[in-house]
Scaffold this motif. Structure first.
Motif, PDB file in Angstrom:
ATOM      1  N   SER A 178       0.821  -1.212   0.000  1.00  0.00           N
ATOM      2  CA  SER A 178       0.000   0.000   0.000  1.00  0.00           C
ATOM      3  C   SER A 178       0.853   1.260   0.000  1.00  0.00           C
ATOM      4  N   THR A 201      -6.198  -3.646  -5.016  1.00  0.00           N
ATOM      5  CA  THR A 201      -5.981  -2.695  -3.925  1.00  0.00           C
ATOM      6  C   THR A 201      -7.334  -2.309  -3.347  1.00  0.00           C
ATOM      7  N   GLU A 205      -7.390   2.238   0.384  1.00  0.00           N
ATOM      8  CA  GLU A 205      -5.932   2.405   0.334  1.00  0.00           C
ATOM      9  C   GLU A 205      -5.485   3.047  -0.976  1.00  0.00           C
ATOM     10  N   GLN A 206      -6.434   3.368  -1.855  1.00  0.00           N
ATOM     11  CA  GLN A 206      -6.026   3.872  -3.164  1.00  0.00           C
ATOM     12  C   GLN A 206      -5.587   5.334  -3.108  1.00  0.00           C
TER      13      GLN A 206
END
Lengths: 236, 236
Positions: A178, A201, A205-206
């Motif tokens: 991440s 992902t 967490e992007q």
């Protein structure tokens, strides 16, 4: 231990073992459970929004996810969801919590190799009990000198970890999937980061890919490329 | 710090601040919610049994309690509980998690006094996020040199804490309200325990009073008696 020894910290979920696919299957179950009330994609989008709104109270992990899923199911069905359907969400939580740990390819070999010359740590966030269970089941505990389970991975928590173990951030290398949790706060602290993207992902967490930080931010495709990178870093 | 300095570790819930009354109110709400389906006392007894059965997966804390409460409500109502009633259990969880921290009388004075001569720690179990929130809100963080949030308080976890902070168990004094979690494992490790009973003890923490362990097990009625006891121990 070599004079150039690093403190190498590993994220756990989706870095040491597979995790996001377990959640993806739960989102899929959630969508199908809600399908008689709601359009599937919108249903899991609402769940993710509720999860994010609840983080501050619930923190990360399966229990908070499940409480948010029950809340969302009641909300999207306008109270028409049945007790039996809610029980299915509880059963799914227990399955997730009891899910066997599946290591990512190459992890054990890489840890074995690196632990000969470097201090290895785990820095992971989530439910205390669940992360401890996975660490124990992973069979990897013997490679790590420190285990840190934190409620949030931000600059302050990485600073506390470095202080507690007397690690100079310049000698701290964080390895994880991440950018948001494993890489950006460590760079900000003055450490180095190795990004190993996982094929999925989690929405929360992007973040955008940061600008290049030569000599401090590295990206590799597979765990087994790590020892070679570490060797380059310690002999440069 | 005096030559006879101790490492004094404090339990948090029902030792530093009030906690069990928050759960008692939730058990009461649970009984009243279930009262149209089930005899009230039996309802909360079943909830406690389910909580204990789920500890291994859920660990301690409000989120696991709430998942067990929803499970028990579905079970005892034979699936007849409504989504709206389940939402009330979710709302109660959020209230519990947002509940203001109410310190136990005398705590701040005692910590202030003891921190002048001794190393103070917190050793608490439960949800990571929730315990961190309470510590932060308590205003007590400045008195403690170490905070340890663990998933279980047993001999192994106390041993790890002593090793990590290079504490000789003979100089380790644990202060808490639970004989089972705060006192017995510390005595087994070779440390000393100060039991300050709280007026309610959670069912899962109830054990028989142990036999006297002269010089290692102490019982006081109120937090403000602690400095005098510590003084006796360090000048003996």
């Amino acid at each position: 231990m070599a004079a150039t020894a690093l403190s190498i910290a590993f994220d756990a979920d989706d870095t040491l073992w597979h995790n996001q696919p377990i959640f993806e299957r739960s989102y899929e179950k959630f969508r199908s459970l809600l399908s008689r009330f709601h359009e599937p994609t919108a249903a899991s989008d609402t769940l993710i929004r509720n999860e994010m709104r609840n983080f501050d109270l619930y923190g990360y992990g399966i229990k908070g996810f499940t409480l948010s899923a029950i809340e969302t199911a009641i909300q999207l069905s306008d109270g028409a969801i049945s007790a039996d359907e809610i029980r299915q969400l509880l059963d799914a939580a227990k399955e997730m919590l009891a899910h066997p740990v599946e290591l990512i390819e190459g992890v054990e070999e890489v840890l074995k190799q690196l632990s000969a010359d470097h201090r290895l740590l785990v820095v992971t966030k989530g439910d205390l009990r669940d992360q401890e269970r996975k660490l124990e089941q992973s069979g990897l505990l013997g490679y790590f000198q420190q285990i840190e389970i934190v409620s949030e991975k931000d600059v302050a928590s990485y600073r506390r970890i470095c202080e507690r173990h007397e690690i100079d951030p310049a000698q701290f290398l964080m390895v994880g999937n991440s950018l948001k949790s494993d890489i950006l706060p460590v760079l900000e602290l003055g450490g180095r980061g190795v990004h190993i993207p996982y094929h999925i992902t989690w929405a929360a967490e992007q973040v955008d890919e940061p600008a290049a930080v030569p000599g401090r931010l590295f990206k590799i495709a597979e765990m087994h490329e790590l020892p070679k990178l570490v060797q380059l870093l310690t002999t440069a």
